[in-house]
Structures are given as C-alpha cells and as structure tokens.
Design an enzyme around this catalytic site. Structure first.
Site: not given
Ligand code: GLC
Length: 792
Positions: A406, A409, A483
């Site tokens: 997670d 990015e 999300d």
C-alpha cells in the site's frame, strides 16, 4: 483558495500544459539501419522500428536521436523484423507482411495501415510536436465511430471517448467521483474500437502523461511532461488480439495461488491476536467460507515494516500456523516508508547500504507517512530491490505467503501527496528524477516484493496485492482500487473501473467490497458481495472508525445472503480458475465488458452496468437501494436465467426481477459451465465436479476445463490437467465426450456430475461411447433438468 470560487477568478488563468508547441517539421534525411528507419527532421529526430510483425514502435526526441531503452514495462524481446523500405519522393513507405507505415515527408506525418490497406492510425493536420518545457505530444485522427477502452484505473463510464485523463499515481482518499482523474495506477495504454475492428496504443512514459480525447472532435492526443515520445501501435484486428499483443510486450499474469481467488476478509485493522482468532472462529462457526485474513498497519511495532508488535501479537508464528490448520492465510500490509529510527535495523541497513532515495546532493529524502518521518527505498536500483525482496524472509519464516503493498504511489502526507519530484533515482546507473520515474515506483516495489517472496517460498506461488502500479503490473500483483466509500455510486463506479483495468492487462483486480470509508449498510453489503462473487479479486475491507462490515455485522438476513454469495464464489471456482488460466495465456481478462465479446453490437460500446465472466456468462448486479428489478441488455442469442431457467431472447433489453437475494446471472445457450462445491476454503480439495450443460435450442456445446495443484509453479512444466467436454444432440440422443489432455496433474475430484438443463425426461445419453443407465438419471420436473453422476 483552490477550494473556493476564487479558483475560477478571471485573473487566475494558468499556463496550460501543451501550449506553444513546435511541430517536428519536414523530413530532411533518413537512414535505414538494422531494420529501423531513423528520420532527421527540421526540428528533431524520429525512429520507427517494428517490435514484431504486428507491433510498430515510434520514438521521437527533439534534441537527439531517440534512445531505445524502454521503461520497466517491456519484457518481450524485439523480433528481428526487416521491413521493406521504399521512397516515392513525398512518402517513405516501411512495410512488413502485416503492417504498412507511410511517412509523409513535408511535414512529417505518419499513417499506419494493415496489410489490406485499412487505416489504423493517421496523422493529418497535426502530428508529433514538443515545446520548450520539454513536453512531447502526438496527435492522431479520431473517427466519428471510434470508442476507447483501457487507460488503467479511471472513474467514469466504460468508453473513454470525450475524456481527458492524466497519468500520475496519486493517493486519493476522497473523493472518487467523475472528475477525479489521476488515481493510484497509471497504465498509459488504450484500445480503439472502430467499426468492429480494434487496434491499441501503449505510450511508454513513466513521468506525468495526459490523454485528450475531448478537446477536438476529430483528433485525439497524448503527451508527456518529461522524457521522449515513445509509443507502440498494436494492430489487432480484434480487441482480444490487441490484449494479446500488449500483454506479450508487457507480460501476462502468472496463475495466482488458488487461495488468492477465494473470499478475503480485511479491516483497518484487526488489531490483536485475540481479535484475529475470534474473527476466524466466527467464520468457522458460521460456516462462511474464507481464505485469507488481512493485517493492516496496527500489527506492526510503531508502523515499522518487517516487525510485529509483540504486545498485540505475542506469537505471530503460532497464530499463522493455527490459521493454516483451518485453511486460512494471513496477508500483512507492507508500505514503502521505513521509519527514521537509528535503532531500527531496517532503517540502519538501508542507510548504511545506501538503499534509500536521495537528492542529487546526497542527502536522504524523508517524507511523513504512518510511521512518521520515513525514508523510501529506491526501487529503481536492482540492488535495493534485491535487498527489499530478501527482507521478506521475515514474513516467510513466519509462514506468510502473501503480501499487501500500500501507499506505494508513493503517498506522502504533504500538499503534493507524493515525493519531492527533485529526488533522484539511481536507476542502475542511469539516474533520473522522481518527476521522470514517479509512475513506476509502486510497480518496482511490486517487482521487489513478488520476486523476493517467490524466491523465499521455494516453488510455492505467492500472492501480492498492490495499490499503485504501471503498465505490466499484472506480472507481479493483483490490484485493488484503493480507498472507495460505502456509497452505492462507488459500487456503480467499480464496474467500468474494473472492466477497463482488465482491458489494460490487469485481469486480477477488484474494489473493497462493502466500501472502505464511510459506513456501509446491510443492503449495500449484500449487493456489493453479490458483485464481488464475480470480481476477479474478492476482498471485504473497511476503514477505522466505520461500522463493522464482516458478513454478520448487519443481522441474520444479511449474513444469510452474503454467505450465499461467498459460497457461490467457491461453487464457480473451477470456471473462474479456468478463466484465470486463459488470462495467463492470452491476456484476455476474466471479467469482461460486453463489447469485448460483441464488438459489432452498438448497444455494448458504453455498457457500464453489466459485464461478462468469460464469453458466455452475463452478470447484471443491482446497484441502487430498495431496488428489486432492473433492465438488462442481452446481445444476440438466447440466454438462460441462472436461477429460474427462464429463456430470454437476445438483441433486446429485458426487465429482470432481482429481490435482495438475487444477483441476476445469465448463461448463453450452447454453453457448458463447471461448478465445484461449497467449502470452508480452497484448502479443502474438490471432491466433485459438476458440468452444467445449457444446450437449449443449440445442438452442441463444449468447454475446456483447466486445473492444476493451485499452489506450485508445476503448471509451467506440464503439471496441468485439461479436460475437453463436448456435448451433442441428435433428436433424442445426447452424446457427451470427455477428453483429457496429457498434462501430468491428476485432479482431486472423484465424481463428475452432469446436469442437462432445459431438456425432456426421455433422452438417451451416451458418455464416451457408453450408455447411461436409466436408473442413474434423475429428472427434475420443475426445473426440467436431467442429472447423472459418474466416477472419475
Ligand atoms: C490506505 C489504504 C487502506 C488501508 C489504510 C491503512 O488508506 O488504501 O486500504 O487500510 O491505508 O493502512
């Protein structure tokens, strides 16, 4: 101020990206060299080469000859294709058996046609251009009937015509709505469908890029803010061919371990050993199938990756072992940020061995994430990837086989939401800034993790889930869509988003079932779980401080209905697994937009609220509250309602009843679908396989089932099982033939059952030449189905 009306103040006009463009100009000379054609133009350089007979690569650099290094996405070796080059004064023609590239010289304009002369891409008024800021752009003609698919993870409807899209991996906690553009994944690849034929373009640029299918009615463009122009054209001619050509270039997904295809339960966070055990006991007691439980950030010691908080989890190894005994796996989250803490071994090692991202001046870049001030491994360096991969021994030693990546990015808690773009990446001796490589950070973390886990697991398949990625991410990870919220709108959004991920090479994807943020409701959870039964990746996940979202959290009825659909996942497993194998072989996704199967049917081109599983199962979820019916579009043919056996004639919309316990599922007449049995988890071997045969008015149907051990890479060396079943009807005689391939895997089931749907009770049945005795046959008058079982 940007969140108020000041944002549209007349005095705040920003310089637009893509302004002051300079055309590449006329060809001044060209050379043919090793199958490549190198053009010098008035204002730059263009190189054209054939990656294969069906794939052409175009590179442009305004300053010097384009380099031929590729991003990390490309795995396929370039084939030695030697095109025939001819020149007729105004046009240079470069030709292979499959493709013709015509370059008009004044100015440089490119047209690609197939061998029959049909235009694939064309440049007219505008072609290749650039500006002083270092942006590179290219324009292509857009026909009135062009439709566009792919582009990775995007909000909005299925067909992206009329959209402008940005590629810049971004952590978007809120909102995900139609104007939210850049999300966690950047896959600069798309498929154009024109009059039933398809071609594709992959724009291989790892910095920020933009696609504009909106500003002009008959031209589209794509551009990048850094790097050179570098794109591939895939000739199709079908959408499946394009997907095959693209995934040949960027790799296909390995077959996931079977447990990764089961139902998964997550929560931010299951915080203690006790809580996890209680959760597992609840699943067992309630007999709700589940294959994996996720540990979110609270399992760690102060959010330090590669640690467990020993107060909360005193004996992780014991816990994992105990779960394994009941057929469940643990998947822990691993984020890239390494806490700045000189007494933490991972941080120490990372600093000492120089694995972290640094500024050009040599100081480490720090960003604020869950653990506080943190350093970030430079995954562009092979050495750092190897180091990170090896660190996963910590998890494999505890018995862990799957990892959840997670925040890759990378997400940073600051205004830009990411790393300072001035940070340098070592990039194995070819240093580049984060601005140039941003979009591959998560992808490379995925590579490091996948390869590390694979090595430690010694022949066992691993499972990796990632939030961020770039083209080719399918080689390493399954993708969840980040999300989302417990909104009905986000359930609706998930369909075209997942279908387009599938059309971007990512066959293994899915949203957080039930919605991550915001409070879910029982009804939403039921409808979302119904949809989840058929998303390639099936995980219920919810955020801290939201209402609980486990299947039993909303009372008995919701529990009963979510259970029914989680069970369905296991019933459909043999078919899903066969489709995963197909994706592994061909790049064609498991979950498909109807347009992929019916490209000439105009009703399918932007059909965003229903989808197909494989080529013959149509699923039309309910995605609004208090709704017990919906309109479903059926393409040509006849379709059978999976629950009621009602026949629906295609090329038509039908109103379908779907009370809360019903997910509308339809099977195309002339199909065979294999089913397994309900079980607590995939760890329990299949004992009986059932073939559902829907002949209807058709006289023949066939299916090729795929199976292997579900856990090792033996399938790469022939440890597979394939069974071709064909069923033919002649008057009252049904002949079924079963042929096994010569793979070396022996499946676990000992019985095979056949259910002939929609048939009379006086049929004679021959299976592999032997007549089925009357006493073996069971006829269900109500359902008009005939069942019989044989030993395997
Ligand atoms: C991010 C992830 C989410 C996770 C949370 C805490 O928001 O997208 O899935 O639960 O971080 O780790």
């Amino acid at each position: 101020m940007q969140d108020t009306s000041f944002a549209i103040h007349p005095g705040t006009k920003k310089q637009l990206v893509g302004e002051n463009l300079k055309d590449i100009g006329a060809v001044t000379s060209y050379k043919v060299n090793e199958g490549m054609v190198n053009f010098k133009t008035e204002n730059g350089y263009v190189r054209i080469l054939f990656h294969s007979n069906r794939t052409v690569r175009v590179t442009m650099n305004p300053k010097h000859e384009p380099t031929l290094t590729t991003s990390f996405a490309v795995v396929e070796e370039r084939l030695r294709v030697t095109p025939i080059v001819s020149d007729n004064e105004n046009v240079v023609q470069i030709k292979t058996t499959e493709l013709i590239v015509n370059v008009m010289k004044t100015p440089f304009r490119l047209t690609v046609t197939d061998s029959s002369g049909k235009t694939i891409i064309q440049e007219i008024n505008k072609g290749l251009a650039f500006n002083e800021n270092g942006e590179v752009i290219c324009f292509k003609k857009m026909e009135d009937n062009d439709h566009f698919y792919g582009f990775g993870e995007k909000t909005g409807f299925l067909d992206k015509r009329g959209e402008k899209m940005e590629m810049w991996n971004t952590d978007v906690y809120a909102p995900h709505n139609p104007e939210t553009d850049a999300l966690y994944q950047s896959i600069p690849f798309f498929i154009t469908l024109r009059d039933g034929h398809a071609h594709g373009v992959f724009f291989d640029n790892t910095g920020k890029s933009h696609f504009d299918l909106k500003s002009e009615s008959n031209t589209y463009s794509f551009k990048a803010e850094s790097g050179q122009m570098d794109y591939y054209v895939f000739t199709g001619p079908t959408m499946k061919d394009v997907l095959g050509q693209y995934t040949q270039l960027t790799g296909t997904m390995p077959i996931p371990p079977k447990w990764a295809l089961g139902y998964h339960q997550s929560r931010y966070s299951y915080e203690t050993d006790e809580e996890v055990r209680q959760l597992v006991n609840d699943f067992l007691k309630k007999e709700i199938p589940v294959d994996a439980i996720y540990l979110d950030i609270h399992y760690m010691d102060g959010y330090r990756v590669f640690t467990f908080d020993r107060d909360r989890f005193p004996d992780p190894k014991g816990l994992i072992e105990d779960l394994k005994k009941v057929g469940m796996k643990i998947v822990p989250i691993v984020d890239p940020g390494v806490k700045e803490d000189p007494e933490y071994d991972i941080y120490q090692e990372g600093v000492r061995e120089s694995h972290f991202c640094k500024y050009v001046e040599g100081n480490i870049y720090f960003g604020d994430v869950w653990p506080g001030n943190s350093a970030f491994p430079d995954f562009t360096s092979t050495k750092a990837r190897k180091w990170w991969g090896e660190k996963h021994k910590y998890y494999t030693d505890l018995g862990i086989e799957g990892i959840w990546n997670d925040m890759n990015e990378p997400a940073i808690f600051n205004d830009t939401k990411t790393m300072d773009v001035k940070v340098m990446h070592e990039n194995d001796g070819d240093p580049k800034t984060h601005r140039q490589l941003h979009n591959v950070y998560g992808f490379l973390m995925g590579e490091a993790t996948y390869e590390g886990m694979k090595k430690q697991l010694n022949g066992k398949r691993t499972f990796l889930l990632t939030r961020a990625g770039y083209a080719g991410v399918q080689r390493y990870a399954s993708v969840w869509t980040g999300d989302n919220r417990s909104f009905w709108e986000h359930l609706q959004l998930a369909l075209p988003m997942c279908m387009n991920l599938g059309m971007s090479g990512v066959a293994f994807c899915g949203p957080d079932v039930g919605g991550f943020a915001h409070d879910s409701s029982g009804e939403l959870l039921v409808r979302w779980t119904q949809f989840g039964t058929f998303t390639p990746y099936f995980r219920n996940h919810s955020a801290i401080n939201t209402v609980r979202q486990e299947p039993w959290s909303f009372g008995e009825n919701v529990e009963k209905l979510t259970k029914k659909y989680i069970e369905q996942r296991y019933v459909w497993m043999p078919h899903l697994y066969t489709l995963f194998r197909e994706a592994n072989q061909t790049g064609v996704p498991v979950m498909r937009p109807l347009v992929l199967e019916y490209p000439t049917d105009e009703n399918t081109v932007n059909l965003s609220d229903q989808f197909m599983i494989g080529d013959n199962v149509l699923v039309a979820p309910i995605m609004t509250p208090t709704t017990s019916h919906r309109v479903v579009y059926f393409p040509e043919g006849r379709w059978i309602n999976y629950w009621t056996e009602e026949v629906l004639v295609g090329n038509k919309h039908h109103l379908v009843e779907a009370p809360l316990d019903i997910l509308p599922i339809f099977i195309k007449e002339g199909s065979i679908i294999p089913h397994g049995t309900v079980k607590q988890s995939t760890a329990i071997p299949e004992t009986e396989l059932t073939y559902h045969i829907y002949l209807g008015e058709k006289n023949a149907a066939s299916y090729r089932l795929y199976e292997d051990d579900g856990t090792t890479f033996g399938y790469e060396n022939g440890a597979t099982f394939e069974q071709e079943i064909t069923c033919e009807r002649e008057n009252n005689l049904i002949s079924i033939s079963l042929k096994e391939s010569n793979g070396s895997y022996d499946p676990t089931w000992i019985k095979e059952t056949f259910v002939l749907h929609h048939c009379e009770d006086d049929l004679d049945i021959i299976i592999n030449g032997e007549e089925v005795d009357h006493s073996q046959k069971n006829y269900n008058k109500l359902k008009k189905s005939l069942t019989f079982t044989i030993d395997r």
